[in-house]
Design a protein around this motif. Structure first.
Motif, PDB file in Angstrom:
ATOM      1  N   THR A   1       0.855  -1.194   0.000  1.00 52.87           N
ATOM      2  CA  THR A   1       0.000   0.000   0.000  1.00 52.87           C
ATOM      3  C   THR A   1       0.886   1.237   0.000  1.00 52.87           C
ATOM      4  O   THR A   1       2.032   1.173  -0.417  1.00 52.87           O
ATOM      5  N   TRP A   2       0.394   2.341   0.494  1.00 48.82           N
ATOM      6  CA  TRP A   2       1.131   3.594   0.334  1.00 48.82           C
ATOM      7  C   TRP A   2       2.113   3.888   1.461  1.00 48.82           C
ATOM      8  O   TRP A   2       2.788   4.916   1.426  1.00 48.82           O
TER       9      TRP A   2
ATOM     10  N   LYS B   1      -3.580   4.622  -6.788  1.00 51.38           N
ATOM     11  CA  LYS B   1      -2.978   3.760  -5.776  1.00 51.38           C
ATOM     12  C   LYS B   1      -4.080   3.297  -4.837  1.00 51.38           C
ATOM     13  O   LYS B   1      -4.961   4.072  -4.462  1.00 51.38           O
TER      14      LYS B   1
ATOM     15  N   VAL C   1      -5.391   2.008  -1.210  1.00 50.01           N
ATOM     16  CA  VAL C   1      -5.079   1.986   0.217  1.00 50.01           C
ATOM     17  C   VAL C   1      -6.142   1.132   0.894  1.00 50.01           C
ATOM     18  O   VAL C   1      -7.308   1.517   0.987  1.00 50.01           O
TER      19      VAL C   1
ATOM     20  N   GLU D   1      -1.623   9.466  -5.836  1.00 49.36           N
ATOM     21  CA  GLU D   1      -0.528   9.720  -4.893  1.00 49.36           C
ATOM     22  C   GLU D   1       0.124  11.086  -5.095  1.00 49.36           C
ATOM     23  O   GLU D   1       0.795  11.590  -4.200  1.00 49.36           O
TER      24      GLU D   1
ATOM     25  N   ILE E   1      -4.529  12.589  -0.683  1.00 53.23           N
ATOM     26  CA  ILE E   1      -3.838  11.840   0.370  1.00 53.23           C
ATOM     27  C   ILE E   1      -4.388  12.236   1.734  1.00 53.23           C
ATOM     28  O   ILE E   1      -4.699  11.384   2.582  1.00 53.23           O
TER      29      ILE E   1
ATOM     30  N   GLU F   1      -6.384   9.795   4.421  1.00 53.63           N
ATOM     31  CA  GLU F   1      -5.897   9.611   5.784  1.00 53.63           C
ATOM     32  C   GLU F   1      -6.962   9.980   6.804  1.00 53.63           C
ATOM     33  O   GLU F   1      -7.155   9.274   7.810  1.00 53.63           O
TER      34      GLU F   1
END
Length: 471
Positions: free
Chosen positions: A47-48, A347, A349, A397, A403, A407
């Motif tokens: 993952t990231w 990407k 997550v 990303e 991002i 989060e």
């Protein structure tokens, strides 16, 4: 105090790591590698979370070799990071303090199968597919199926589960005993082949889920199951998530012994249709499987069909033909890769939580509203028979705003699950990614975990920086 201790370890281990690698190269030759490509492959790649490679990788072939590596590292207080297949999702195999990655994939012997007692002993590098292929002619199978073809040692270390957990349990339920190399290099065997024991502390359960922070698992004694006489499986569409979740709750409360019951939301179904060339209605859908005799599997399917109909779902179409069921479950297992068709180049997550079954519908619905309100592309899948579900957030990303949104969403999801009496992870484990939620979930229990860690691993060389928050 904890932070200062870890900073001291970092400086000390860096001073001695070169010496340790020289010794390991002399002892293991080409099986000790320090090339950048191999080191990066043995850090986090799924993952990231940033890739934090070890200083070297040693490919072990036996428990005794693992013990030798650990003793050398312990002498110089150099960190050790166990590595199975690298399929974990929360940075478990990262090396934030550098150190030596011990690759256990070459420890792939199936030591013994005791068919009459329904158990076996395997080395830690054996994968679940390898074991089930070996067992095929015995009439037995190993039921824990996390999707990825993970190593059994890694599955024990992260307390893995998967699609069969609602009937067969998790790794906690099927591991009878372990061989573990402790931080000193001592080899310890826990548990045994007896079906139960009240002799002393349960060291086996202590090691399961410890994520390599207390020792390196090198062998496992595993409980097996008989292959069912009959298996029926199929899919059932629902008008909305709430109806699908309520069908799950009623199925469990009615005592129907469902083997698998998986939820895919409409976004994930759309992705599966594209990726796996299927034509399912793009609506919240349950994937189910029932095990038993021909009569009982049919009865279970009919009982579920009636529950679904009462909630506005269906029709529930099930199959008993192995080839058709395999195609169906292959599509379910490919859901992760299918999701990327929703946003090519993004990407993924992946995160998971688990809540009491009675809170499942509420938690999933609140999560879906959160996704919608924040404009995220994030399909939901879940092993919902035990209240566990996953969200895969697809992000660019290179866009800081995305991002930050992802989060923040993950943080809200974890707090939501904990506040509902659940956990921040049902099966991914803590690693680095979820350490900050440990105090909220465990309170003073975290101090007990720290005390155990410091007692068994006073120099903090076993997979440092995992599970325990660093500040």
């Amino acid at each position: 105090m904890v932070v200062a201790f870890e900073q001291e370890l970092s400086v000390h281990s860096r001073t001695n790591t070169g010496l340790v690698i020289d010794v390991l190269e002399q002892q293991f030759g080409d099986r000790c590698q320090r090339s950048a490509a191999i080191r990066q492959q043995h850090a986090h790649t799924t993952t990231w979370l940033p890739n934090q490679p070890p200083d070297a990788v040693v490919f072990a072939k036996s428990t005794e070799e693992v013990a030798d590596i650990v003793r050398i590292c312990a002498t110089h207080r150099v960190p050790i990071i166990p590595f199975g297949t690298g399929s974990s999702l929360e940075g478990h195999v990262n090396a934030p303090e550098g150190g030596i990655s011990i690759d256990l994939s070459g420890m792939d012997r199936i030591v013994e199968v005791n068919a009459e007692d329904l158990d076996c002993r395997v080395e830690a590098g054996v994968t679940r597919k390898q074991l089930n292929s070996y067992l095929r002619d015995t009439g037995l199978f190993f039921p824990i199926d996390p999707g990825a073809d993970a190593s059994l040692g890694g599955m024990a270390a992260t307390r893995a589960s998967g699609t069969n957990a609602v009937r067969y349990g998790t790794m906690r339920d099927v591991v009878m005993g372990l061989t573990v190399v402790m931080p000193s290099g001592e080899i310890v065997r826990t548990g045994g082949r007896a079906r139960k024991s009240s002799a002393g502390y349960d060291l086996t359960r202590l090691m399961i889920g410890s994520e390599g922070t207390l020792g390196v698992i090198t062998e496992l004694q595993l409980r097996l199951n008989g292959i069912p006489e009959a298996i029926s499986g199929g899919v059932c569409p629902f008008p909305n998530i709430e109806a699908a979740c309520n069908a799950v709750i009623m199925t469990i409360q009615c005592g129907i012994p469902v083997a698998r019951i998986e939820l895919l939301d409409e976004l994930q179904i759309r992705a599966c249709n594209t990726y796996s060339k299927m034509s399912l209605p793009e609506t919240p859908t349950l994937f189910l499987e029932f095990h038993g005799t021909e009569a009982s599997a049919r009865e279970q399917s009919e009982l579920f069909s009636a529950i679904a109909e009462d909630l506005g779902g269906g029709p529930f179409v099930w199959e008993t033909e192995a080839e058709k069921r395999t195609k169906l479950w292959t599509a379910r297992h490919d859901a992760y890769w299918a999701a990327f068709t929703l946003r090519p180049g993004a990407k993924g997550v992946s995160t998971d939580v688990c809540v009491p079954i009675s809170k499942l519908a509420e938690c999933v619905e609140e999560t879906r509203r959160d996704i919608s309100d924040n404009g995220l592309v994030a399909p939901i899948v879940g092993h919902v028979g035990d209240g566990n579900f996953h969200v895969l957030i697809l992000v660019d990303e290179n866009t800081p705003r995305e991002i930050a949104q992802a989060e923040a969403f993950i943080e809200r999801l974890n707090w939501r699950a904990i506040q509902m009496g659940g956990t921040c992870t049902g099966e991914h484990g803590i690693g680095q990614g979820k350490a900050k939620y440990m105090m909220k979930e465990h309170g003073n229990g975290l101090d007990v975990m720290r005390a155990i860690k410091q007692s068994l691993d006073p120099d903090n060389i076993m997979n440092p920086g995992k599970i325990m928050p660093v500040s």
